[in-house]
Scaffold this active site. Sequence first.
Site, PDB file in Angstrom:
ATOM      1  N   GLY A  78       1.597  -1.433   0.024  1.00  0.00           N
ATOM      2  CA  GLY A  78      -0.095   0.337   0.029  1.00  0.00           C
ATOM      3  C   GLY A  78       0.595   1.084  -0.504  1.00  0.00           C
ATOM      4  O   GLY A  78       1.796   1.112  -0.420  1.00  0.00           O
ATOM      5  N   SER A  79       0.147   2.400   0.437  1.00  0.00           N
ATOM      6  CA  SER A  79       0.877   3.228   0.957  1.00  0.00           C
ATOM      7  C   SER A  79       2.344   3.343   1.503  1.00  0.00           C
ATOM      8  O   SER A  79       3.406   4.964   0.982  1.00  0.00           O
ATOM      9  CB  SER A  79       0.149   4.450   1.169  1.00  0.00           C
ATOM     10  N   THR A  80       2.870   2.953   1.834  1.00  0.00           N
ATOM     11  CA  THR A  80       4.173   3.260   2.295  1.00  0.00           C
ATOM     12  C   THR A  80       5.221   2.655   1.438  1.00  0.00           C
ATOM     13  O   THR A  80       6.967   3.008   1.607  1.00  0.00           O
ATOM     14  CB  THR A  80       4.403   1.642   3.568  1.00  0.00           C
ATOM     15  N   PHE A  81       4.615   2.159   0.228  1.00  0.00           N
ATOM     16  CA  PHE A  81       5.651   1.733  -1.676  1.00  0.00           C
ATOM     17  C   PHE A  81       5.651   3.182  -1.746  1.00  0.00           C
ATOM     18  O   PHE A  81       6.701   3.432  -2.030  1.00  0.00           O
ATOM     19  CB  PHE A  81       4.798   0.835  -2.257  1.00  0.00           C
ATOM     20  N   SER A 139      -0.955  11.566   0.704  1.00  0.00           N
ATOM     21  CA  SER A 139      -0.507   9.618  -0.280  1.00  0.00           C
ATOM     22  C   SER A 139      -1.741   9.844  -1.356  1.00  0.00           C
ATOM     23  O   SER A 139      -2.879   8.959  -1.031  1.00  0.00           O
ATOM     24  CB  SER A 139      -1.590   9.054   1.526  1.00  0.00           C
TER      25      SER A 139
END
Length: 697
Positions: free
Chosen positions: A289-292, A344
């Site tokens: 998800g958004s950590t990527f 994000s």
Amino acid sequence: MLAVLTLLFLLIGVRIGGLTLFEGEALTARGVRQWTREGVVAAQRGSIQDTNGETLALSATSYIVTANPQTVKEEEAFAAVLSPLLDADMRAMVDKLQNKKLASVILKRQVPRETVDQIRALRSGNEEMQELLRGLNFEEDSRRWYPKGEFLSQVLGLTNVDSVGQSGLESAYETLLRGKEGSLRTEVDVRARLLPDGKTAYVAPEAGSTLRLTVDATVQSIVEKAMRECIAVNNAASVQCIVMDVNTGAILAICMKPDYDPNDPPRDDVEKLTELMRITAVSDVYEPGSTFKILTCAAALDSGHATLGDHFNCSGSILVNGDRIRCWKNSHGSQSLADTLANSCNPAYVTLALRMGKDTFYQYLRAFGLGVKTGVDIPGESAGILINSRYVKDVDLARIGFGQSVAVTPLQLIAAASSVVNGGRLMRPYIVKEVLDGEGNVIDRTRPTVVATPISQETSKTMRELLENVVETGGGKNAAIAGYRIGGKTGTAQVYKNGRVVSDVHIGSFIGFAPIDEPQIAVLVTVNEAIVPVDYGSTTAAPFAKQILEEVLPYLGIKKSDPDAEEKPDVTVPNVTGLSVKEAKSVLTAQGLFAETDGVSDQVSAQAPAAGATLQSGGTVMLYTYQEEPLRAVDLVSVPDVSGLSMVEAGRQLRARGFEMEISGSGLSVSQKPSAGQYAALGSTVQVTFQLPQGTE
């Protein structure tokens, strides 16, 4: 008569010669076995220590209780006395004692010294008991002991009753830890009794080596406590946490819950024990998800496809090859690159991925170590899933840009993200710091290893500033700590079950770095399938990453950049569900809290954190206004075209995209279901029909 006697003597001579020359060695060995008794002297298994020498696993002295059935006269009475003390089955003990052909049987292994002392005292108490327990013997044994119980349990692993490693480091380093067994041989009579003047041969065992880990027991204790609270508060299926030195790759703590006590593992339930033993932080993959977006942003900046001056417009979705990819919010409008990371925004990272193109983006993804194992010295590591670049279409590339259609292990992600903030060096993670011999001398030491340099130092410096902004103004506010400069990113990933995406649960995560001006440690917290009103990473994971950093940073001697900064008071989050967005913002402002909304409608249907939770004054409460199912940023993965391919090549292409293949017929592919270009869940099955070309025999 002379001839007969001569022949007999010749036959006797031949027989004696045969026994002496050809069977002498075997007969001597047989004789030795008959008049001697040999026992194994167990080697002291090497211990496992934390980085400061605190013992995490050691071998404690125990005993093997044996008996000579030929000496025991009253089996029932013998077993009646010993079975309660040894916690052994009385009937099984009697059956062993009735086998008079054996000179020794094992009654119980790994018996503690206290129990043996109790039996010895009982036997020496009176002559009657001494006669009853004739033939009872004790041989020294060892058992594995983990002083801290449920502490780093999956990584340490466990051993079986023979002190042979079964899982974790105990298994991976079995050769080093086990040492070399010794032996003790004594002379006995025909009834296997020791001869008073018999000779004894003793070969001393060689102790095993000691493993000294990079794990700090104090940091691990802080993490263990936080994860116990995290899994309970979020009512989650499981949680993981890794704390790593960003500059060396040394793992300071690694925790997965639920776990087990290796001193008392559930051996009667093999399936449960197997599941609990898995080191999921290195073996299980998930869509990050958004950590990527940390990696996508760093790659775009470093490759020159993005600058801090760029602006991106978010209307709530973006169309790629006919596929509409949505943002989590109805619209972000015009925003800078810094804002896209703080907000994000999915469409912005779709744009960045497409700008870079397949060749450039994949060059960076490989440099970040995706799709291959990190090489960590923990067993069971997975390589993650990265679609082969030959089969990637624009829509796949777009989804990879914001952390979908790609799968990583938690360890892969924290290693790659650490390279973004440490100056651009991808370090190989490791957990074994040193190997020591039985006398405490270092015989091997792990050196930090640079695997690749995916980005420049200048890009790394810029990314540190952007990630600090995420914690100060964006979705990472719940990880802010007064006086410390913290950087990080939240993420919310989808969950697959039976090959399908489920929308009611997610994997919430937060990855943070501190201090962001000169990063020393990274913390990754993942929360799987939390049962809370809103299970996003900003509310399920970020607060616990903050809790860990608040305790670990002072312990490591990392001082505050602003010593005079005052910790903001805690505020109880009010219930604003059911109110209009305007009313909800007014209520939250009165409590000293900020509000962020997805902009779908004007009525709050859910909030995060939930009402009653504690939040630092100045924190942000997310207001969700969807009325049915929340909007998801991604649904499925594009099915590749395998028409005209052989079974081998079709299977290779499908597996590269994360699909399984169901085969019918033979020859070359003529049809497939789902069709090429359609979307299906990662891990689902594509039915392919094969047919031989016309004229083929």
